[in-house]
Design a protein around this motif. Structure first.
Motif, PDB file in Angstrom:
ATOM      1  N   ILE A 214       0.836  -1.197   0.000  1.00 20.15           N
ATOM      2  CA  ILE A 214       0.000   0.000   0.000  1.00 20.15           C
ATOM      3  C   ILE A 214       0.869   1.243   0.000  1.00 20.15           C
ATOM      4  CG2 ILE A 214      -1.740   1.277   1.329  1.00 20.15           C
ATOM      5  CD1 ILE A 214      -2.614  -1.431   2.493  1.00 20.15           C
ATOM      6  N   GLU A 215       1.967   1.192   0.740  1.00 18.93           N
ATOM      7  CA  GLU A 215       2.855   2.344   0.918  1.00 18.93           C
ATOM      8  C   GLU A 215       4.139   2.093   0.144  1.00 18.93           C
ATOM      9  OE1 GLU A 215       2.662   5.703   1.868  1.00 18.93           O
ATOM     10  OE2 GLU A 215       1.873   4.943   3.748  1.00 18.93           O
ATOM     11  N   PRO A 216       4.257   2.595  -1.102  1.00 17.19           N
ATOM     12  CA  PRO A 216       5.413   2.238  -1.927  1.00 17.19           C
ATOM     13  C   PRO A 216       6.733   2.835  -1.456  1.00 17.19           C
ATOM     14  CG  PRO A 216       4.033   3.833  -3.050  1.00 17.19           C
ATOM     15  CD  PRO A 216       3.291   3.435  -1.814  1.00 17.19           C
ATOM     16  N   TYR A 217       6.683   4.019  -0.824  1.00 14.83           N
ATOM     17  CA  TYR A 217       7.916   4.664  -0.391  1.00 14.83           C
ATOM     18  C   TYR A 217       7.829   4.987   1.101  1.00 14.83           C
ATOM     19  CZ  TYR A 217       8.567   5.324  -5.398  1.00 14.83           C
ATOM     20  OH  TYR A 217       8.695   5.112  -6.755  1.00 14.83           O
ATOM     21  N   LEU A 218       8.836   4.546   1.847  1.00 14.81           N
ATOM     22  CA  LEU A 218       8.880   4.804   3.278  1.00 14.81           C
ATOM     23  C   LEU A 218      10.290   5.194   3.692  1.00 14.81           C
ATOM     24  CD1 LEU A 218       6.895   1.761   4.735  1.00 14.81           C
ATOM     25  CD2 LEU A 218       6.165   4.146   4.810  1.00 14.81           C
ATOM     26  N   PHE A 219      10.375   6.058   4.696  1.00 14.38           N
ATOM     27  CA  PHE A 219      11.676   6.349   5.296  1.00 14.38           C
ATOM     28  C   PHE A 219      11.975   5.219   6.269  1.00 14.38           C
ATOM     29  CE2 PHE A 219      14.223   8.490   8.686  1.00 14.38           C
ATOM     30  CZ  PHE A 219      15.369   8.643   7.929  1.00 14.38           C
ATOM     31  N   GLY A 220      13.054   4.496   6.014  1.00 17.69           N
ATOM     32  CA  GLY A 220      13.369   3.316   6.797  1.00 17.69           C
ATOM     33  C   GLY A 220      14.176   3.570   8.046  1.00 17.69           C
ATOM     34  N   GLY A 221      14.411   4.845   8.393  1.00 22.61           N
ATOM     35  CA  GLY A 221      15.107   5.167   9.628  1.00 22.61           C
ATOM     36  C   GLY A 221      16.535   5.638   9.403  1.00 22.61           C
ATOM     37  N   ARG A 222      17.077   6.353  10.391  1.00 21.15           N
ATOM     38  CA  ARG A 222      18.452   6.864  10.341  1.00 21.15           C
ATOM     39  C   ARG A 222      19.300   6.184  11.409  1.00 21.15           C
ATOM     40  NH1 ARG A 222      21.007  12.884   9.933  1.00 21.15           N
ATOM     41  NH2 ARG A 222      20.596  12.350   7.765  1.00 21.15           N
ATOM     42  N   LYS A 223      20.452   5.709  11.018  1.00 23.16           N
ATOM     43  CA  LYS A 223      21.410   5.117  11.941  1.00 23.16           C
ATOM     44  C   LYS A 223      22.638   6.018  12.037  1.00 23.16           C
ATOM     45  CE  LYS A 223      24.020   0.882  12.939  1.00 23.16           C
ATOM     46  NZ  LYS A 223      23.399   0.721  14.271  1.00 23.16           N
ATOM     47  N   ILE A 224      22.957   6.463  13.251  1.00 20.61           N
ATOM     48  CA  ILE A 224      24.161   7.262  13.459  1.00 20.61           C
ATOM     49  C   ILE A 224      25.361   6.319  13.502  1.00 20.61           C
ATOM     50  CG2 ILE A 224      25.344   8.900  14.969  1.00 20.61           C
ATOM     51  CD1 ILE A 224      22.807   9.982  13.608  1.00 20.61           C
ATOM     52  N   LEU A 225      26.245   6.474  12.558  1.00 23.32           N
ATOM     53  CA  LEU A 225      27.398   5.580  12.441  1.00 23.32           C
ATOM     54  C   LEU A 225      28.544   6.015  13.338  1.00 23.32           C
ATOM     55  CD1 LEU A 225      27.384   5.304   8.536  1.00 23.32           C
ATOM     56  CD2 LEU A 225      26.428   3.666  10.173  1.00 23.32           C
TER      57      LEU A 225
END
Length: 228
Positions: A214-225
């Motif tokens: 249903i939701e083709p584009y999502l922000f999958g989160g930010r990881k601080i490296l």
């Protein structure tokens, strides 16, 4: 960004809970819910499905009404559909974290949210569950839309290294680079920026492409490296 389904023909089945704009049937007008955006559960267990409007705490709002009275229809093959549905997979979830990724099993939702899609995906594969993205846009207070995301969704990674002279926030006096393809490159650049600016961090953003959902584009989160 979440997608509103309003105006589209959306199919549902018995047992589903959706957020929809209630139709202007005589019954809906009498219940004073006509035209309102409310959660509706398609009932199971009876001779045929009914529409149960839900209120706070997911308690029934009055008795169940027919599908047509709520604004739902059934085609010749028995498929239930409507163009008044705004969101599917909604649930009363006061403690849900908007933007988080949850793992669902046959027993229900695992309580803790994952900030990163990839972490939720790996956990879902480990326990045989599925991943859903939580979002409360379009929904009434304390209701959340849990959109299923394919475990095979494509993840695109984007990197950023930023140096600045203020540890608490990015200021006008900052420097940022994004032309990286690995964690190591972003971290190395951030370390060099920290030497000149005083503060820096490297981050990796995930963008999820799920062209089957249903939701083709999502922000999958930010990881601080790295941060220093």
């Amino acid at each position: 960004m979440p997608v509103s389904l309003l105006g589209r023909r959306t199919t549902v089945k018995a047992g589903d809970t959706v957020l929809m704009r209630i139709g202007y049937s005589e019954v809906a007008v009498h219940m004073r819910v006509a035209g309102k955006l409310m959660p509706v559960r398609i009932t199971t267990g009876g001779r045929y499905p009914m529409a149960q409007i839900l209120g706070d705490y997911a308690h029934p709002f009055g008795g169940a009404i027919t599908l047509g009275e709520a604004g739902l229809y059934t085609d010749s093959e028995g498929t239930i559909y409507s163009d008044a549905i705004v969101a599917t997979h909604v649930a009363w979830a006061p403690t849900a974290t908007p933007g988080g990724f949850y793992v669902f099993t046959d027993e229900g939702r695992v309580p803790n949210a994952f900030p990163l899609f990839e972490e939720a995906r790996d956990d879902a594969r480990r326990i045989g569950g599925e991943v859903r993205h939580a979002d409360n846009r379009y929904t009434p207070p304390f209701w959340t839309r849990f959109t299923p995301v394919s475990l095979d969704a494509k993840v695109t990674r984007r990197y950023e290294a930023q140096g600045r002279n203020d540890e608490s926030r990015a200021t006008l006096t900052s420097e940022k680079y994004t032309d990286f393809t690995t964690d190591e490159q972003a971290i190395d650049a951030a370390m060099q920026l920290a030497a000149g600016w005083g503060h820096a961090q490297a981050a990796r953003d995930a963008h999820v492409l799920d062209d089957t959902g249903i939701e083709p584009y999502l922000f999958g989160g930010r990881k601080i490296l790295w941060k220093g």
